[in-house]
Write an enzyme that holds these catalytic residues in place. Structure first.
Site, PDB file in Angstrom:
ATOM      1  N   TYR A  57       0.848  -1.190   0.000  1.00 16.87           N
ATOM      2  CA  TYR A  57       0.000   0.000   0.000  1.00 16.87           C
ATOM      3  C   TYR A  57       0.887   1.244   0.000  1.00 16.87           C
ATOM      4  O   TYR A  57       1.139   1.870   1.029  1.00 16.87           O
ATOM      5  CB  TYR A  57      -0.933   0.008   1.206  1.00 16.87           C
ATOM      6  CG  TYR A  57      -1.988  -1.070   1.192  1.00 16.87           C
ATOM      7  CD1 TYR A  57      -2.293  -1.789   0.047  1.00 16.87           C
ATOM      8  CD2 TYR A  57      -2.710  -1.369   2.345  1.00 16.87           C
ATOM      9  CE1 TYR A  57      -3.260  -2.774   0.041  1.00 16.87           C
ATOM     10  CE2 TYR A  57      -3.692  -2.343   2.349  1.00 16.87           C
ATOM     11  CZ  TYR A  57      -3.961  -3.051   1.203  1.00 16.87           C
ATOM     12  OH  TYR A  57      -4.929  -4.024   1.217  1.00 16.87           O
ATOM     13  N   HIS A 131      -0.939 -12.088   0.784  1.00 21.48           N
ATOM     14  CA  HIS A 131      -1.840 -11.097   0.189  1.00 21.48           C
ATOM     15  C   HIS A 131      -2.620 -11.657  -0.997  1.00 21.48           C
ATOM     16  O   HIS A 131      -3.750 -11.256  -1.245  1.00 21.48           O
ATOM     17  CB  HIS A 131      -1.040  -9.865  -0.246  1.00 21.48           C
ATOM     18  CG  HIS A 131      -1.852  -8.622  -0.376  1.00 21.48           C
ATOM     19  ND1 HIS A 131      -1.315  -7.372  -0.263  1.00 21.48           N
ATOM     20  CD2 HIS A 131      -3.170  -8.420  -0.597  1.00 21.48           C
ATOM     21  CE1 HIS A 131      -2.261  -6.459  -0.422  1.00 21.48           C
ATOM     22  NE2 HIS A 131      -3.396  -7.076  -0.632  1.00 21.48           N
ATOM     23  N   SER A 209     -13.451  -4.193   1.132  1.00 17.76           N
ATOM     24  CA  SER A 209     -14.414  -3.500   0.260  1.00 17.76           C
ATOM     25  C   SER A 209     -15.857  -3.861   0.633  1.00 17.76           C
ATOM     26  O   SER A 209     -16.666  -4.204  -0.237  1.00 17.76           O
ATOM     27  CB  SER A 209     -14.149  -3.831  -1.218  1.00 17.76           C
ATOM     28  OG  SER A 209     -12.887  -3.369  -1.616  1.00 17.76           O
ATOM     29  N   PRO A 210     -16.220  -3.788   1.913  1.00 24.95           N
ATOM     30  CA  PRO A 210     -17.560  -4.224   2.326  1.00 24.95           C
ATOM     31  C   PRO A 210     -18.678  -3.321   1.828  1.00 24.95           C
ATOM     32  O   PRO A 210     -19.855  -3.699   1.902  1.00 24.95           O
ATOM     33  CB  PRO A 210     -17.480  -4.212   3.853  1.00 24.95           C
ATOM     34  CG  PRO A 210     -16.462  -3.158   4.154  1.00 24.95           C
ATOM     35  CD  PRO A 210     -15.437  -3.295   3.059  1.00 24.95           C
ATOM     36  N   GLY A 214     -17.314   2.021  -1.833  1.00 30.95           N
ATOM     37  CA  GLY A 214     -18.085   3.224  -1.555  1.00 30.95           C
ATOM     38  C   GLY A 214     -19.456   3.270  -2.191  1.00 30.95           C
ATOM     39  O   GLY A 214     -20.286   4.093  -1.804  1.00 30.95           O
ATOM     40  N   PHE A 215     -19.725   2.392  -3.143  1.00 29.64           N
ATOM     41  CA  PHE A 215     -20.994   2.439  -3.867  1.00 29.64           C
ATOM     42  C   PHE A 215     -22.197   2.320  -2.937  1.00 29.64           C
ATOM     43  O   PHE A 215     -23.193   3.041  -3.080  1.00 29.64           O
ATOM     44  CB  PHE A 215     -21.035   1.324  -4.918  1.00 29.64           C
ATOM     45  CG  PHE A 215     -22.337   1.241  -5.659  1.00 29.64           C
ATOM     46  CD1 PHE A 215     -22.587   2.074  -6.737  1.00 29.64           C
ATOM     47  CD2 PHE A 215     -23.324   0.348  -5.269  1.00 29.64           C
ATOM     48  CE1 PHE A 215     -23.797   2.018  -7.419  1.00 29.64           C
ATOM     49  CE2 PHE A 215     -24.540   0.281  -5.941  1.00 29.64           C
ATOM     50  CZ  PHE A 215     -24.781   1.116  -7.026  1.00 29.64           C
ATOM     51  N   GLY A 218     -24.160   5.176  -1.192  1.00 27.86           N
ATOM     52  CA  GLY A 218     -25.012   6.073  -1.948  1.00 27.86           C
ATOM     53  C   GLY A 218     -24.379   7.412  -2.261  1.00 27.86           C
ATOM     54  O   GLY A 218     -25.017   8.295  -2.843  1.00 27.86           O
TER      55      GLY A 218
END
Length: 329
Positions: A57, A131, A209-210, A214-215, A218
């Site tokens: 990262y 990873h 990515s739960p 970010g989708f 909303g």
């Protein structure tokens, strides 16, 4: 908050962890180390005790300086080391085209761990992930090195990101696996086929990515202007015009639930998985303290088993555009 456990390691963590990746990698220009460390420390003060980073990262700030996520995690958490659980990862390298190269050769693992410990400024990593699985290295070989590192006191427990059943069983037979870290959200449910094996072997699922990058908050749409080449969200299926139209049904589903529960869409998205299994630990990330607090509040939202099943049934009936690859960490 009731703690969750990293499988048979017995290590207890907050019900949600903080995914630190976006502070320096894949979410725009990297934050300078002191600023990123302040975000991480503020998360600890809110109640987060589980922090996720990785060797790869790495990003650049606006001045073109290379910044390492592990440096920020270490700076933030060394003063409270005995109160936190630090997870990091080895064996992945990012290419300029956003694809990954993998290298889990034993000599590479042994060579790189001391540098990782040095950046974090700690003596022992709580949870050390492979990873990504390496097609050129057998799971038993990687597990053998993990056993060596545990005996040497350099790691407490280990896990695998992106593991399937065969890899997990073979690795676990050599050195017990504490956690699997896989992409998991309402838009990414293909790893649910692994759930019976995780329960059988007492392995936790750490969900990255739960909120589907970010989708599911909303807050983003195809009109969102992401931050150039360093932001990996640009071009993901859910943010194309066609994909967004397909996936809007999910936003409607969780939006209705959020209004019923006086919660946010992000909290419903996280509560759905928290209430599904007691061994699922989501690790959403954000640079914004108000979002960190909002995410942690999902642990206070209770959905019944029937409500979770109804959500699953609704998702099953949707034709969704999903990011299904494993090319991005």
């Amino acid at each position: 908050m009731k703690k969750r456990v990293l499988g048979k390691s017995g290590i207890e963590v907050s019900p949600l962890g903080l995914g630190c990746m976006g502070l320096t990698h894949a979410s725009g220009d990297a934050m300078d180390t002191p600023a990123a460390a302040r975000v991480i420390r503020e998360a600890f003060e809110m109640g987060y005790t589980f922090f996720d980073t990785a060797e790869c990262y790495v990003g650049e700030n606006a001045a073109g300086e290379t910044l390492y996520n592990e440096d920020a995690v270490g700076e933030a958490l060394r003063p409270v080391r005995d109160q936190v659980v630090i997870a990091t990862k080895f064996g992945v390298y990012h290419n300029p085209d956003k694809t990954l190269s993998v290298d889990s050769r034993p000599e590479t693992i042994r060579r790189t761990i001391d540098g990782i410990l040095s950046r974090l400024g700690i003596d022992c990593i709580d949870l050390y992930y492979q990873h990504r699985t390496d097609p050129n290295v057998e799971p038993e070989e990687v597990a053998g090195v993990m056993a060596e590192l545990m005996q040497a006191g350099k790691i407490r427990a280990w896990g695998i990101s992106g593991a399937d059943e065969d890899c997990l069983r073979r690795a676990d037979a050599v050195c017990p696996v504490a956690a699997v870290q896989n992409r998991y959200s309402m838009l990414a449910r293909w790893h649910e086929s692994l759930f019976p094996v995780l329960e059988e072997l007492n392995v936790a699922l750490v969900a990255f990515s739960p909120m589907a990058n970010g989708f599911l908050t909303g807050a983003y749409s195809p009109k969102t202007k992401f931050e150039g080449a360093q932001d990996y969200r640009d071009g993901m299926p859910q943010y194309t015009p066609e994909g967004y139209e397909k996936d809007r049904a999910v936003l409607g589903l969780i939006g209705d639930l959020a209004r019923e529960r006086n919660a946010t869409m992000a909290q419903i998205s996280l509560a759905w998985m928290l209430c599904k299994k007691p061994w699922i630990i989501p690790i959403p990330g954000s640079r914004k303290p108000e979002r960190l607090r909002e995410n942690l509040g999902a642990a206070q939202v209770t959905l019944t088993a029937e409500e979770v099943a109804r959500i699953d049934a609704a998702l099953d009936g949707m034709d969704l555009a999903v990011f299904g690859g494993h090319a991005r960490a």
